[in-house]
Design an enzyme around this catalytic site. Structure first.
Site, mmCIF file in Angstrom:
data_model
loop_
_atom_site.group_PDB
_atom_site.id
_atom_site.type_symbol
_atom_site.label_atom_id
_atom_site.label_comp_id
_atom_site.label_asym_id
_atom_site.label_seq_id
_atom_site.Cartn_x
_atom_site.Cartn_y
_atom_site.Cartn_z
ATOM 1 C CE LYS A 206 12.499 -8.093 50.443
ATOM 2 N NZ LYS A 206 11.529 -8.493 51.450
ATOM 3 C CD GLU A 212 11.428 -18.675 38.377
ATOM 4 O OE1 GLU A 212 12.229 -18.029 39.104
ATOM 5 O OE2 GLU A 212 10.786 -19.648 38.792
ATOM 6 N N GLY A 267 7.783 -8.911 49.368
ATOM 7 C CA GLY A 267 7.602 -8.909 47.919
ATOM 8 C C GLY A 267 6.151 -8.705 47.507
ATOM 9 N NE ARG A 268 3.046 -12.691 51.400
ATOM 10 C CZ ARG A 268 4.176 -13.223 51.851
ATOM 11 N NH1 ARG A 268 5.174 -13.429 51.014
ATOM 12 N NH2 ARG A 268 4.323 -13.557 53.116
ATOM 13 C CD GLU A 353 4.870 -15.739 48.281
ATOM 14 O OE1 GLU A 353 5.358 -16.490 47.423
ATOM 15 O OE2 GLU A 353 5.002 -14.513 48.246
ATOM 16 C CG HIS A 384 -22.144 -17.799 30.720
ATOM 17 N ND1 HIS A 384 -23.452 -18.084 30.356
ATOM 18 C CD2 HIS A 384 -22.147 -16.500 31.120
ATOM 19 C CE1 HIS A 384 -24.196 -16.997 30.486
ATOM 20 N NE2 HIS A 384 -23.426 -16.023 30.964
ATOM 21 C CE LYS A 512 11.985 -19.139 45.143
ATOM 22 N NZ LYS A 512 12.235 -17.875 45.811
HETATM 23 O O1 F6P Z 1 9.406 -17.462 45.287
HETATM 24 C C1 F6P Z 1 8.506 -16.608 45.898
HETATM 25 C C2 F6P Z 1 9.002 -15.193 45.893
HETATM 26 O O2 F6P Z 1 10.095 -15.050 46.740
HETATM 27 C C3 F6P Z 1 7.908 -14.212 46.259
HETATM 28 O O3 F6P Z 1 7.749 -14.084 47.619
HETATM 29 C C4 F6P Z 1 8.368 -12.969 45.574
HETATM 30 O O4 F6P Z 1 7.337 -12.036 45.426
HETATM 31 C C5 F6P Z 1 8.848 -13.531 44.267
HETATM 32 O O5 F6P Z 1 9.399 -14.788 44.596
HETATM 33 C C6 F6P Z 1 9.856 -12.705 43.533
HETATM 34 O O6 F6P Z 1 10.978 -12.444 44.306
HETATM 35 P P1 F6P Z 1 12.022 -11.330 43.889
HETATM 36 O O7 F6P Z 1 11.318 -10.021 43.888
HETATM 37 O O8 F6P Z 1 13.104 -11.384 44.926
HETATM 38 O O9 F6P Z 1 12.539 -11.671 42.525
#
Ligand code: F6P
Length: 545
Positions: A206, A212, A267-268, A353, A384, A512
């Site tokens: 987003k 990452e 995002g979620r 979240e 189990h 972060k």
């Molecule tokens: O760090 C959490 C977050 O911002 C989530 O809310 C989001 O889904 C995820 O990181 C990834 O964010 P992006 O789509 O901006 O890379």
């Protein structure tokens, strides 16, 4: 809006919880032959049985009253009307627009967003068709065989869940992989499975700033260029999904290969948007639309159904009852459906979240529990492994059991054994086993006297552990859409009752920021050191080795 604890219904529920604390589900079933009818609902081919929750008709009425006093119906209207209910980010939460399959316009700042939503869907459809048909080729002219979605959090978990859940509908000629973690092992493992000539990378973010995702995308690009040798290859092997055009361009992806979405999509809550591009490529647009259709149908149900029959409302209120009045702060998702392997992970982000908050909408600290700890996995395997704690541990929890009535993979008796396990577990949690029953069983096995009495306490199950069971005919795209929208709206309703903002996530920021200050220290190029002795010493320890 008053705080929930100030509402008369909250007090009534507290008193009610005290006066019913000794009630056992066994007795409630024994004294009410209609309990299942009273406390179950159907929606399309979904059956939701909540009769194994620790409620009576009075509890249910009080919970509905709580929803009314919390002005839930008005909040639902505000949500669908596109009001800026995400007040800390000054945004609406309009993921329902992404799956609005009706002709109804949806307004943000008096602008109908539906033409743009449909435009991106159409762009996705054209692109997905080209990849699936082989018309879109890699730099050396070969068709795409592997699609790697590079993203994390909401830009990973939703598409990963859906591609896995709907694998029987997927194109067998395509492999869809998900690269999320910053651990180099993940990149190495995923890239090791790819042929550069036939791999398409979807960089899904987003913000297009997530450390990452951007690091993995750079690594993937280097890997591709090392193999194909020409910068022009990037345009044939990389597309982007984002709200951030400038960052996409800066990364070197052609804006023509970008699929946009909007800041009013959390995002979620984004799998329904272009973030679902990997899903559409894998399943084809028809199945993707069916997924949207299911979610849209549930949106309409949520918007128009009276509270007492409104599935997201019911599940939400049961969660409030369990968490705030029965001290069950853990919610376990138990799927008896291997295709839903990733559901618990997905719901964990969606719920934790969204509702893992301790400041209310007025900026004050809450003095009541909010979102539960969400966890879970494959139920049958769990039996189990961790079910011991569910049956005889000391923690209160609430469980959701999910299972398909029909299987897409008929293998001997497997499916009926699977279902029998699912139903047996919720029954066992509910009924438990009394000392008398355990004694009778032990003596039938030939045990007696001191040996029997010594073993007896270990054989007793308290029972009275609450669960809901969600049975669906089979896991079709439409049914999955219904299920996911059901949980989304449940979480929203709980946020309304708890008077919190379910659509921001400030709690992810601090870590972060600190990562950014620790990284140069670890790499030996920082002038500042961590102020606390633990972090400082851990950095030193890593550096020395
Ligand atoms: O760090 C959490 C977050 O911002 C989530 O809310 C989001 O889904 C995820 O990181 C990834 O964010 P992006 O789509 O901006 O890379």
């Amino acid at each position: 809006m008053p705080k929930p604890t100030e509402l008369p219904a909250w007090h009534a529920l507290q008193q009610h919880a005290e006066s019913t604390a000794q009630q056992h589900l066994r007795t409630l079933f024994a004294t009410d032959p209609d309990r299942f009818q009273r406390f179950s609902r159907r929606y399309e081919n979904l059956l939701v049985d909540f009769s194994k929750q620790r409620i009576t008709s009075e509890t249910f009425e009080l919970l509905l009253e709580l929803a009314r006093q919390a002005e839930l119906p008005a909040a639902i209207e505000q949500l669908f009307a596109g009001q800026r209910i995400n007040h800390t980010e000054n945004r609406p939460a309009l993921h329902m627009a992404l799956r609005n399959r009706s002709a109804r316009p949806i307004l943000v700042d008096d602008q109908d967003v539906m033409p743009e939503v449909r435009g991106v869907l159409e762009q996705m459809r054209r692109f997905a068709d080209k990849v699936r048909s082989g018309a879109w080729t890699g730099y050396t002219g070969k068709p795409i065989r592997t699609v790697v979605n590079i993203g994390i959090g909401g830009s990973d978990l939703g598409p990963k869940l859906v591609c896995q859940a709907l694998r029987p509908y997927g194109d067998p000629m395509l492999e869809i992989l998900f690269l999320s973690s910053i651990d180099g092992a993940h990149a190495r493992h995923i890239l090791g499975r790819c042929d550069p000539e036939t791999t398409l990378f979807i960089v899904a973010s987003k913000t297009f700033t997530t450390q990452e995702t951007m690091t993995n995308a750079v690594t993937a690009r280097e890997w591709l260029l090392a193999a194909l040798g020409h910068e022009a290859a990037v345009a044939k092997h990389f597309v982007a999904v984002s709200t951030n055009l400038r960052a996409v361009q800066a990364f070197g992806i052609d804006p023509g290969n970008m699929f946009v979405f909007w800041d009013w999509v959390g995002g979620r809550y984004s799998l329904w948007s272009a973030i679902g591009l990997s899903i559409m490529i894998y399943l084809g647009y028809e199945r993707f639309y069916e997924l949207l259709d299911g979610a849209h149908a549930l949106d309409e149900h949520f918007r128009h159904t009276p509270l007492a029959d409104n599935l997201p409302v019911i599940l939400a209120l049961l969660g409030v009852w369990n968490g705030n009045f029965l001290a069950a702060h853990s919610h376990v998702i138990l799927v008896y459906d291997d295709y839903l392997l990733n559901l618990a992970n997905y719901l964990q982000q969606l719920d934790m979240e969204s509702n893992g908050k301790s400041v209310d909408r007025d900026g004050g600290l809450v003095n009541y529990s909010t979102g539960p700890i969400v966890w879970g996995g494959l139920g049958n395997n769990g039996q189990h492994a961790f079910y011991q704690l569910l049956h005889q541990g000391t923690h209160q929890f609430a469980a959701d059991f999910l299972a398909p009535v029909h299987t897409t993979d008929p293998v001997g008796d497997h499916h009926s054994i699977l279902l029998a396990n699912c139903l047996a577990q919720s029954q066992a949690l509910m009924t438990g086993r009394t000392a008398d029953e355990a004694r009778a069983e032990l003596s039938a096995q030939g045990l007696k006297g001191e040996a029997l009495e010594a073993l007896l306490p270990y054989k007793v199950f308290a029972g009275n552990r609450c669960s809901s069971t969600l049975l669906y005919e089979s896991l079709t795209p439409r049914t999955l859409g219904i299920l996911l929208a059901l949980y989304e709206h449940k979480i929203f309703v709980q946020g309304v009752i708890w008077h919190i903002n379910s659509f921001d996530q400030w709690g992810v920021e601090l870590g972060k920021q600190l990562t950014k200050s620790i990284l140069p220290q670890l790499q030996g190029r920082a002038t500042q050191v961590a102020p606390d002795s633990s972090t400082r010493s851990l950095i030193d320890y890593c550096q020395q080795r």
